[in-house]
Design an enzyme around this catalytic site. Structure first.
Site, PDB file in Angstrom:
ATOM      1  N   ASP A  91       0.733  -5.624  -6.240  1.00  0.00           N
ATOM      2  CA  ASP A  91      -0.370  -5.978  -6.908  1.00  0.00           C
ATOM      3  C   ASP A  91      -0.010  -7.272  -7.488  1.00  0.00           C
ATOM      4  OD1 ASP A  91      -1.909  -3.665  -6.020  1.00  0.00           O
ATOM      5  OD2 ASP A  91      -1.324  -2.532  -8.033  1.00  0.00           O
TER       6      ASP A  91
ATOM      7  N   THR B  38       3.135  -3.236   7.269  1.00  0.00           N
ATOM      8  CA  THR B  38       2.597  -2.478   6.654  1.00  0.00           C
ATOM      9  C   THR B  38       1.110  -2.259   6.655  1.00  0.00           C
ATOM     10  OG1 THR B  38       2.136  -3.813   4.728  1.00  0.00           O
ATOM     11  CG2 THR B  38       4.424  -3.123   4.879  1.00  0.00           C
TER      12      THR B  38
HETATM   13  C1  LIG Z   1      -1.571  -3.513  -2.416  1.00  0.00           C
HETATM   14  S1  LIG Z   1      -0.918  -1.932  -2.256  1.00  0.00           S
HETATM   15  C2  LIG Z   1       0.147  -2.198  -0.839  1.00  0.00           C
HETATM   16  C3  LIG Z   1       0.522  -0.856  -0.230  1.00  0.00           C
HETATM   17  C4  LIG Z   1       1.608  -0.904   0.703  1.00  0.00           C
HETATM   18  N1  LIG Z   1       2.723  -1.337   0.145  1.00  0.00           N
HETATM   19  C5  LIG Z   1       1.147  -2.011   1.867  1.00  0.00           C
HETATM   20  O1  LIG Z   1       1.959  -3.066   2.026  1.00  0.00           O
HETATM   21  O2  LIG Z   1       0.522  -1.586   2.549  1.00  0.00           O
HETATM   22  C6  LIG Z   1       0.108  -1.927  -3.734  1.00  0.00           C
HETATM   23  C7  LIG Z   1       0.332  -0.464  -4.015  1.00  0.00           C
HETATM   24  O3  LIG Z   1       1.419  -0.605  -4.968  1.00  0.00           O
HETATM   25  C8  LIG Z   1       1.152   0.552  -6.024  1.00  0.00           C
HETATM   26  N2  LIG Z   1       1.891   0.323  -7.277  1.00  0.00           N
HETATM   27  C9  LIG Z   1       1.425  -0.913  -8.121  1.00  0.00           C
HETATM   28  N3  LIG Z   1       2.120  -0.784  -9.126  1.00  0.00           N
HETATM   29  C10 LIG Z   1       3.038   0.152  -9.137  1.00  0.00           C
HETATM   30  C11 LIG Z   1       3.866   0.593  -9.909  1.00  0.00           C
HETATM   31  N4  LIG Z   1       4.226   0.109 -11.221  1.00  0.00           N
HETATM   32  N5  LIG Z   1       4.670   1.793  -9.721  1.00  0.00           N
HETATM   33  C12 LIG Z   1       4.284   2.320  -8.532  1.00  0.00           C
HETATM   34  N6  LIG Z   1       3.354   1.930  -7.762  1.00  0.00           N
HETATM   35  C13 LIG Z   1       2.860   0.865  -7.937  1.00  0.00           C
HETATM   36  C14 LIG Z   1      -0.386   0.645  -6.278  1.00  0.00           C
HETATM   37  O4  LIG Z   1      -1.081   1.985  -6.525  1.00  0.00           O
HETATM   38  C15 LIG Z   1      -0.844   0.412  -4.706  1.00  0.00           C
HETATM   39  O5  LIG Z   1      -0.658   1.775  -3.889  1.00  0.00           O
END
Ligand SMILES: C[S@@+](CC[C@H](N)C(=O)[O-])C[C@H]1O[C@@H](n2cnc3c(N)ncnc32)[C@H](O)[C@@H]1O
Length: 211
Positions: free
Chosen positions: A117, A191
């Protein structure tokens, strides 16, 4: 299943949904938990798990842990995961801000950060998973020859990350602004987000950071 004697260890919620519910109890015991001395690679912010499922299938001699903050997203990874036979991938619902509660010194060999994010507001910079604050957390449990591999299509976040690597005193092994037109495209596993953004024609940026 091996290592049932590790306290508070693996809990299989249904027949084969590989979710660890009490990861704090496994701090310093992850290799014991997996039942081998194989390297451990983690993805923070795993989303729906596509990337790790592919890696775990292709690399049976590596242990994988997927970390996701939201159960609504994790459940999608669980669905994918439970169709698979292998036992080298486990999932955790956890906020990475507290990641030092679950991994001990020298416990992890590689950290994947994929399409993290961006947290665009300056006041939220510390929440970016490549901020110097997060790099300091990783420093505490990544092996000395370990690495962080980060991919994103977000140029602002990527440039911020390159800067933070330097500020934190880490080094860059290689980085590219256009992964899919670089030598590093060979063997790259896409991904979920990468599939989507690269099919829209967005260049994918990638860096490897180490200490
Ligand atoms: C934009 S998505 C990307 C998902 C995957 N990595 C991809 O590339 O398809 C970012 C993911 O990171 C998770 N995320 C964000 N901050 C996080 C944190 N502090 N701890 C664990 N997960 C987190 C979000 O909930 C989301 O599912």
């Amino acid at each position: 299943m091996r290592l049932r004697n590790v306290t508070g260890s693996r809990e299989v919620i249904a027949s084969n949904e590989y979710v660890v519910h009490d990861p704090e109890n496994l701090k310093g015991k992850w290799n014991e938990f997996f039942g081998n001395d194989n390297p451990i690679h983690i993805e923070i912010g795993m989303g729906k798990g596509k990337f790790l499922v592919q890696l775990a299938l292709a690399n049976p001699d590596i242990n994988y842990i997927g970390i996701e903050k939201y159960s609504s997203v994790l459940i999608r990874a669980v669905e994918k995961r439970k169709e698979m036979e292998f036992n080298n991938l486990w999932l955790i619902r956890f906020d990475a801000e507290y990641i030092n509660d679950i991994f001990d010194e020298n416990e992890i060999d590689r950290i994947y950060l994929n399409f993290s994010d961006p947290w665009p507001k300056d006041r939220h910079a510390k929440r970016r998973l490549t901020s110097k604050e997060f790099l300091a957390r990783y420093d505490k449990f990544l092996k000395s020859d370990g690495e962080v591999i980060f991919k994103t299509d977000n140029r602002v976040l990527f440039d911020f990350s390159l800067e933070q690597v330097e500020i934190a005193g880490w080094k860059l092994r290689n980085y590219t602004y256009d992964l899919h037109h670089s030598e590093y495209a060979i063997g790259n596993v896409k991904t979920e987000y990468e599939e989507k953004f690269s099919s829209m024609g967005n260049p994918i940026h990638r860096l490897v950071a180490y200490r």
